[in-house]
Design an enzyme around this catalytic site. Structure first.
Site, PDB file in Angstrom:
ATOM      1  CB  SER A 182      -0.948  -0.004   1.214  1.00 24.70           C
ATOM      2  OG  SER A 182      -0.198  -0.108   2.407  1.00 24.70           O
ATOM      3  CG  ASN A 232      -3.232  -4.108  13.500  1.00 27.72           C
ATOM      4  OD1 ASN A 232      -2.766  -4.038  12.361  1.00 27.72           O
ATOM      5  ND2 ASN A 232      -3.597  -5.247  14.058  1.00 27.72           N
ATOM      6  CB  THR A 248     -40.595  27.955  -4.513  1.00 27.50           C
ATOM      7  OG1 THR A 248     -41.782  28.466  -5.108  1.00 27.50           O
ATOM      8  CG2 THR A 248     -40.189  28.854  -3.340  1.00 27.50           C
ATOM      9  CG  HIS A 249     -42.262  24.484  -6.954  1.00 22.17           C
ATOM     10  ND1 HIS A 249     -42.534  23.207  -6.543  1.00 22.17           N
ATOM     11  CD2 HIS A 249     -42.791  25.307  -6.003  1.00 22.17           C
ATOM     12  CE1 HIS A 249     -43.220  23.247  -5.407  1.00 22.17           C
ATOM     13  NE2 HIS A 249     -43.380  24.521  -5.048  1.00 22.17           N
ATOM     14  CB  SER A 305     -17.723  24.498 -28.460  1.00 26.94           C
ATOM     15  OG  SER A 305     -17.911  23.614 -29.544  1.00 26.94           O
ATOM     16  CE  LYS A 350     -22.379  25.861 -25.940  1.00 22.73           C
ATOM     17  NZ  LYS A 350     -22.327  24.421 -26.122  1.00 22.73           N
ATOM     18  CG  ASN A 389     -19.332  25.008 -23.291  1.00 24.20           C
ATOM     19  OD1 ASN A 389     -20.418  25.477 -23.606  1.00 24.20           O
ATOM     20  ND2 ASN A 389     -18.575  24.312 -24.120  1.00 24.20           N
ATOM     21  CD  GLU A 428     -20.942  22.084 -17.823  1.00 24.99           C
ATOM     22  OE1 GLU A 428     -21.917  21.775 -18.502  1.00 24.99           O
ATOM     23  OE2 GLU A 428     -19.830  22.319 -18.326  1.00 24.99           O
ATOM     24  CE1 TYR A 440      -5.777  -2.653   9.553  1.00 26.64           C
ATOM     25  CE2 TYR A 440      -5.001  -4.890   9.182  1.00 26.64           C
ATOM     26  CZ  TYR A 440      -5.148  -3.584   8.751  1.00 26.64           C
ATOM     27  OH  TYR A 440      -4.660  -3.210   7.527  1.00 26.64           O
ATOM     28  CD  GLN A 469      -3.051  -2.164   2.647  1.00 22.38           C
ATOM     29  OE1 GLN A 469      -2.223  -2.336   3.538  1.00 22.38           O
ATOM     30  NE2 GLN A 469      -2.988  -2.792   1.494  1.00 22.38           N
ATOM     31  CE  LYS A 507      -4.107   3.638   5.474  1.00 23.10           C
ATOM     32  NZ  LYS A 507      -4.879   2.352   5.448  1.00 23.10           N
TER      33      LYS A 507
HETATM   34  N1  ARG Z   1      -0.971  -0.946   5.481  1.00 20.90           N
HETATM   35  C1  ARG Z   1      -1.850  -1.352   6.521  1.00 20.90           C
HETATM   36  C2  ARG Z   1      -3.130  -0.523   6.461  1.00 20.90           C
HETATM   37  O1  ARG Z   1      -3.137   0.502   5.895  1.00 20.90           O
HETATM   38  C3  ARG Z   1      -1.212  -1.158   7.842  1.00 20.90           C
HETATM   39  C4  ARG Z   1      -1.723  -2.056   8.903  1.00 20.90           C
HETATM   40  C5  ARG Z   1      -1.269  -3.431   8.646  1.00 20.90           C
HETATM   41  N2  ARG Z   1      -1.628  -4.294   9.699  1.00 20.90           N
HETATM   42  C6  ARG Z   1      -1.570  -5.627   9.582  1.00 20.90           C
HETATM   43  N3  ARG Z   1      -1.909  -6.290  10.601  1.00 20.90           N
HETATM   44  N4  ARG Z   1      -1.224  -6.186   8.481  1.00 20.90           N
HETATM   45  O2  ARG Z   1      -4.134  -0.920   6.980  1.00 20.90           O
END
Ligand code: ARG
Length: 468
Positions: free
Chosen positions: A31, A119, A164-165, A286, A292, A294, A299, A326, A331, A334
């Site tokens: 990761s 963790n 309104t509407h 455009s 145009k 835009n 948007e 955990y 993971q 993120k």
């Molecule tokens: N890269 C992991 C995450 O973002 C870190 C935690 C990993 N923990 C584990 N027990 N493998 O969640």
């Protein structure tokens, strides 16, 4: 320093493994490409942890200070690395930091992870990040509020139709319209503040799931990192991502507000409305139709809620059904959180720029506000003041609107005898009541659109936002 036998080079968990990690496994498991975003938070948390285990007697003061200075150097170096250092082979940002520390300090670097787990570490990092992000978004929301207040101050008394509407309802002032969005954004700030306080709890010391065995002072750890308090249950602490959901919720609602504003402005910028002119710098042309212009920025602001809500749905769905504590599913928290905050930041900043460069076509707005018989409520109110029950007054005013439509004129252009044919108590003074100025001025209630009220509200916002 000897490499673990199996797994992958530099892995934090190689000892038990003989076989090598499959490259596809690594592609799904690693990761660093995503969580590099947390490198500064990981280092901050690590420095705090070094001090905590120092105080607990695991490291001597000299070791703590060596670790701290190496980590500070690493933080400075990491700040200059724009792309995740994938060639390091590190599995995630936590492994990278430890790997780099060990490269600098040798065996001492390997002591840092005593009593800690990735963790509680990752939960801490993400919470530190969330707290900072909330603060940064609040600054950006306030900047957008400032832009809206500045625009509103220029047009505190200038009329525009209120809808309104999406049918003309009653006139309001342009300043009143801009302040409506300022209010929405104020609630977004409250939501961001709430998300920030949810995030401001320290999981450090929860270790893998059951709590660390070393006598660390979790309260001191929490306050040293700027958190309000430590979490209260280690199982919950390492598996809780509610604060991230709160952030995505706050972000989704804020994007929804921006989207509503963008949609109104897109409509206002059409040739048919022509209430506003958008600046060239935030529009595009455009490739085919030379005429145009835009409203692309608006948007894309309107589209933003899709990503934010997608992120919210993503995270809520991945958390659903997870057992304590955990699980690696987490993971995947993120990407949606990072993406949503990055996008919201961009949208808030471009929205402020669009507002700063928008010109209201005051005459067109006033013309439209005068039309559509949007002063008919005023006529009904006029009759009410003469003692006529509102229901009957409404009926009379409605019939007079029909007369005006039949004659293709405004209410205030009807001759007095036509008014009087519908109600004998209508007198000449009705004309003064039906003017745009009178209609606006009479909404003189707290929160109403009377120009005096709007000016007061603008002054209040100017004071609270400062620097407008
Ligand atoms: N890269 C992991 C995450 O973002 C870190 C935690 C990993 N923990 C584990 N027990 N493998 O969640």
């Amino acid at each position: 320093m000897s490499e673990p036998a199996g797994a992958q080079p530099g892995a934090m968990w190689g000892g038990r493994f003989e076989g090598k990690a499959d490259e596809l496994f690594r592609a799904v498991n690693d990761s660093l490409g995503v969580d590099w975003e947390l490198v500064q938070q990981d280092i901050r948390g690590s420095i705090a942890w070094a001090h905590a285990i120092g105080r607990a007697g695991v490291l001597n003061p000299d070791e703590v200070s060596k670790i701290e200075s190496a980590l500070r150097e690493l933080a400075a170096e990491a700040a200059s690395i724009a792309e995740p250092p994938l060639s390091s082979g590190a599995e995630d940002v936590h492994s990278w930091v430890e790997q780099e520390l060990t490269r600098r300090l040798g065996p001492l670097g390997k002591k840092l992870h005593t009593g800690r787990s990735r963790n509680d570490q990752v939960a801490t990092d993400l919470r530190l990040w969330a707290v900072e992000q909330c603060a940064a978004r609040i600054v950006e929301v306030r900047a957008l509020q400032r832009s809206l207040v500045t625009l509103g101050a220029k047009h505190a008394a200038d009329p525009i139709p209120g809808y309104t509407h999406l049918q003309r309802a009653q006139p309001v002032t342009i300043g009143h319209w801009t302040l409506a969005y300022v209010e929405m954004l104020a609630r977004d700030i409250e939501r961001m503040e709430a998300a920030r306080s949810m995030a401001a709890r320290s999981p450090l010391g929860s270790a893998a799931l059951a709590g660390t065995t070393f006598p660390v002072d979790r309260v001191a750890l929490a306050s040293g990192l700027g958190f309000a308090e430590p979490t209260r249950n280690s199982l919950d602490a390492v598996s809780d991502r509610d604060f991230a959901l709160d952030l995505l919720h706050a972000s989704s609602v804020c994007c929804m507000h921006l989207s509503r504003m963008a949609e109104e402005m897109i409509i206002f910028a059409t040739g048919e409305f022509a209430f506003i002119t958008l600046d060239d710098s935030v529009t595009s042309g455009s490739s085919l139709m030379p005429q145009k212009k835009n409203p692309d920025a608006l948007e894309l602001i309107r589209a933003g809620v899709g990503r934010a809500l997608g992120g919210y749905t993503n995270l809520l769905t991945l958390l659903k059904g997870l057992t304590l504590a955990y699980n690696k599913d987490m993971q995947e928290d993120k990407p949606p959180v990072f993406d949503s905050m990055r996008r919201l930041s961009l949208l808030l900043r471009i929205a402020a720029r669009v507002i700063d460069r928008t010109t209201f076509n005051v005459a067109a707005c006033a013309r439209a506000a005068r039309g559509g018989h949007a002063n008919s409520t005023e006529l009904a109110d006029y009759l009410v003041e003469k003692g006529i029950p509102f229901r009957d007054a409404h009926e009379v005013a409605g019939k007079l609107v029909r007369e005006a439509i039949a004659r293709d004129c405004s209410l205030e252009d009807l001759p007095l005898e036509v008014f009087r044919k519908h109600h004998a108590q209508i007198e000449k003074d009705v004309y003064a009541r039906l003017t745009l100025d009178a209609v606006l001025a009479r909404r003189d209630v707290l929160g109403g659109t009377a120009p005096a009220r709007v000016k007061d509200a603008i002054a209040v916002w100017q004071r609270s936002l400062g620097g407008v």
